[in-house]
Scaffold this motif. Structure first.
Motif, PDB file in Angstrom:
ATOM      1  N   PRO A 265      -0.954  13.977  -4.349  1.00  0.00           N
ATOM      2  CA  PRO A 265      -0.240  12.704  -4.202  1.00  0.00           C
ATOM      3  C   PRO A 265       0.739  12.683  -3.028  1.00  0.00           C
ATOM      4  N   VAL A 266       1.365  13.820  -2.741  1.00  0.00           N
ATOM      5  CA  VAL A 266       2.284  13.874  -1.600  1.00  0.00           C
ATOM      6  C   VAL A 266       1.501  13.714  -0.301  1.00  0.00           C
ATOM      7  N   LEU A 267       0.374  14.388  -0.192  1.00  0.00           N
ATOM      8  CA  LEU A 267      -0.452  14.261   1.003  1.00  0.00           C
ATOM      9  C   LEU A 267      -0.974  12.833   1.170  1.00  0.00           C
ATOM     10  N   ALA A 268      -1.436  12.239   0.082  1.00  0.00           N
ATOM     11  CA  ALA A 268      -1.940  10.860   0.145  1.00  0.00           C
ATOM     12  C   ALA A 268      -0.826   9.901   0.577  1.00  0.00           C
ATOM     13  N   ALA A 269       0.359  10.066   0.019  1.00  0.00           N
ATOM     14  CA  ALA A 269       1.472   9.197   0.400  1.00  0.00           C
ATOM     15  C   ALA A 269       1.852   9.411   1.863  1.00  0.00           C
ATOM     16  N   ALA A 270       1.866  10.665   2.306  1.00  0.00           N
ATOM     17  CA  ALA A 270       2.241  10.968   3.695  1.00  0.00           C
ATOM     18  C   ALA A 270       1.251  10.375   4.694  1.00  0.00           C
ATOM     19  N   VAL A 271      -0.017  10.288   4.318  1.00  0.00           N
ATOM     20  CA  VAL A 271      -1.034   9.763   5.232  1.00  0.00           C
ATOM     21  C   VAL A 271      -1.185   8.247   5.086  1.00  0.00           C
ATOM     22  N   LEU A 272      -1.234   7.758   3.844  1.00  0.00           N
ATOM     23  CA  LEU A 272      -1.569   6.357   3.622  1.00  0.00           C
ATOM     24  C   LEU A 272      -0.408   5.395   3.840  1.00  0.00           C
ATOM     25  N   VAL A 273       0.819   5.789   3.532  1.00  0.00           N
ATOM     26  CA  VAL A 273       1.936   4.860   3.700  1.00  0.00           C
ATOM     27  C   VAL A 273       2.095   4.436   5.161  1.00  0.00           C
ATOM     28  N   PRO A 274       2.139   5.367   6.125  1.00  0.00           N
ATOM     29  CA  PRO A 274       2.225   4.899   7.520  1.00  0.00           C
ATOM     30  C   PRO A 274       1.016   4.058   7.937  1.00  0.00           C
ATOM     31  N   TYR A 275      -0.164   4.417   7.449  1.00  0.00           N
ATOM     32  CA  TYR A 275      -1.358   3.640   7.786  1.00  0.00           C
ATOM     33  C   TYR A 275      -1.242   2.218   7.239  1.00  0.00           C
ATOM     34  N   ILE A 276      -0.846   2.086   5.986  1.00  0.00           N
ATOM     35  CA  ILE A 276      -0.740   0.763   5.365  1.00  0.00           C
ATOM     36  C   ILE A 276       0.333  -0.074   6.057  1.00  0.00           C
ATOM     37  N   LYS A 277       1.439   0.545   6.433  1.00  0.00           N
ATOM     38  CA  LYS A 277       2.538  -0.194   7.048  1.00  0.00           C
ATOM     39  C   LYS A 277       2.275  -0.583   8.500  1.00  0.00           C
ATOM     40  N   ARG A 278       1.512   0.213   9.248  1.00  0.00           N
ATOM     41  CA  ARG A 278       1.387  -0.009  10.687  1.00  0.00           C
ATOM     42  C   ARG A 278       0.021  -0.458  11.168  1.00  0.00           C
ATOM     43  N   SER A 279      -0.983  -0.367  10.338  1.00  0.00           N
ATOM     44  CA  SER A 279      -2.354  -0.620  10.790  1.00  0.00           C
ATOM     45  C   SER A 279      -2.608  -2.109  11.031  1.00  0.00           C
ATOM     46  N   GLN A 280      -3.171  -2.385  12.187  1.00  0.00           N
ATOM     47  CA  GLN A 280      -3.582  -3.754  12.508  1.00  0.00           C
ATOM     48  C   GLN A 280      -4.738  -4.174  11.596  1.00  0.00           C
ATOM     49  N   ARG A 281      -5.608  -3.230  11.272  1.00  0.00           N
ATOM     50  CA  ARG A 281      -6.738  -3.517  10.386  1.00  0.00           C
ATOM     51  C   ARG A 281      -6.241  -3.997   9.018  1.00  0.00           C
ATOM     52  N   VAL A 282      -5.242  -3.293   8.459  1.00  0.00           N
ATOM     53  CA  VAL A 282      -4.677  -3.686   7.165  1.00  0.00           C
ATOM     54  C   VAL A 282      -4.035  -5.065   7.292  1.00  0.00           C
ATOM     55  N   ARG A 283      -3.301  -5.282   8.354  1.00  0.00           N
ATOM     56  CA  ARG A 283      -2.622  -6.557   8.584  1.00  0.00           C
ATOM     57  C   ARG A 283      -3.638  -7.699   8.635  1.00  0.00           C
ATOM     58  N   GLN A 284      -4.774  -7.488   9.291  1.00  0.00           N
ATOM     59  CA  GLN A 284      -5.777  -8.539   9.402  1.00  0.00           C
ATOM     60  C   GLN A 284      -6.592  -8.686   8.125  1.00  0.00           C
ATOM     61  N   THR A 285      -6.800  -7.608   7.393  1.00  0.00           N
ATOM     62  CA  THR A 285      -7.585  -7.683   6.157  1.00  0.00           C
ATOM     63  C   THR A 285      -6.818  -8.399   5.061  1.00  0.00           C
ATOM     64  N   PHE A 286      -5.512  -8.171   4.988  1.00  0.00           N
ATOM     65  CA  PHE A 286      -4.721  -8.770   3.910  1.00  0.00           C
ATOM     66  C   PHE A 286      -3.834  -9.909   4.402  1.00  0.00           C
ATOM     67  N   ILE A 287      -4.028 -10.347   5.651  1.00  0.00           N
ATOM     68  CA  ILE A 287      -3.306 -11.472   6.253  1.00  0.00           C
ATOM     69  C   ILE A 287      -1.813 -11.331   6.039  1.00  0.00           C
ATOM     70  N   LEU A 288      -1.262 -10.271   6.598  1.00  0.00           N
ATOM     71  CA  LEU A 288       0.167 -10.034   6.488  1.00  0.00           C
ATOM     72  C   LEU A 288       0.871 -10.692   7.672  1.00  0.00           C
ATOM     73  N   PRO A 289       2.109 -11.142   7.461  1.00  0.00           N
ATOM     74  CA  PRO A 289       2.863 -11.753   8.581  1.00  0.00           C
ATOM     75  C   PRO A 289       3.243 -10.731   9.619  1.00  0.00           C
TER      76      PRO A 289
END
Length: 136
Positions: free
Chosen positions: A112-136
């Protein structure tokens, strides 16, 4: 920016795999608890009841997150970060309070620590995530 969400793709499939793997493992844990209850006539210790309830809540939360992901809900990224935090806290709880060896506790805490360390920055900064979930 396009108002239609992009399909799920790229590294979001790693998130799908992680959530799916977690859902399967929590399902297995719930089946073990059910088997124990059947074998021992419904007798559980207070700690066993707490573990059963924690597993059931985690199963529901994980299932709900997968559902939100495939619906491309705007609240998915924030709830995924919360879910990752809960996973880390459960790992810390195992490390701190369970009567298991330090080696086993670290093996429970590491994923869980490894997943959080990798996925949190990806979820917060990824353009792909922003476009997939239509984030402001």
């Amino acid at each position: 920016m396009n108002s239609r969400p992009r399909p799920i793709g790229g590294w979001l499939w790693a998130v799908v795999a992680w959530l799916g793997m977690t859902l399967l493992s929590v399902t297995a844990m719930l089946l073990v608890y059910l088997w124990f209850l059947i074998q021992h006539g419904g007798a559980l210790t207070p700690g066993g009841i707490a573990s059963l309830l924690t597993s059931a809540v985690m199963w529901l939360f994980t299932f709900w997150l997968l559902r939100l992901l495939f619906r491309r809900s705007r609240c998915f990224p924030r709830l995924l970060i919360l879910w990752l935090l809960v996973g880390v806290l459960l790992g810390i709880q195992t490390f701190a309070f369970a009567p298991v060896s330090d080696n086993l506790a670290l093996r429970v805490l590491f994923p869980p620590v490894l997943a959080a360390a990798v996925l949190v920055p990806y979820i917060k900064r990824s353009q792909r995530v922003r476009q997939t979930f239509i984030l402001p």
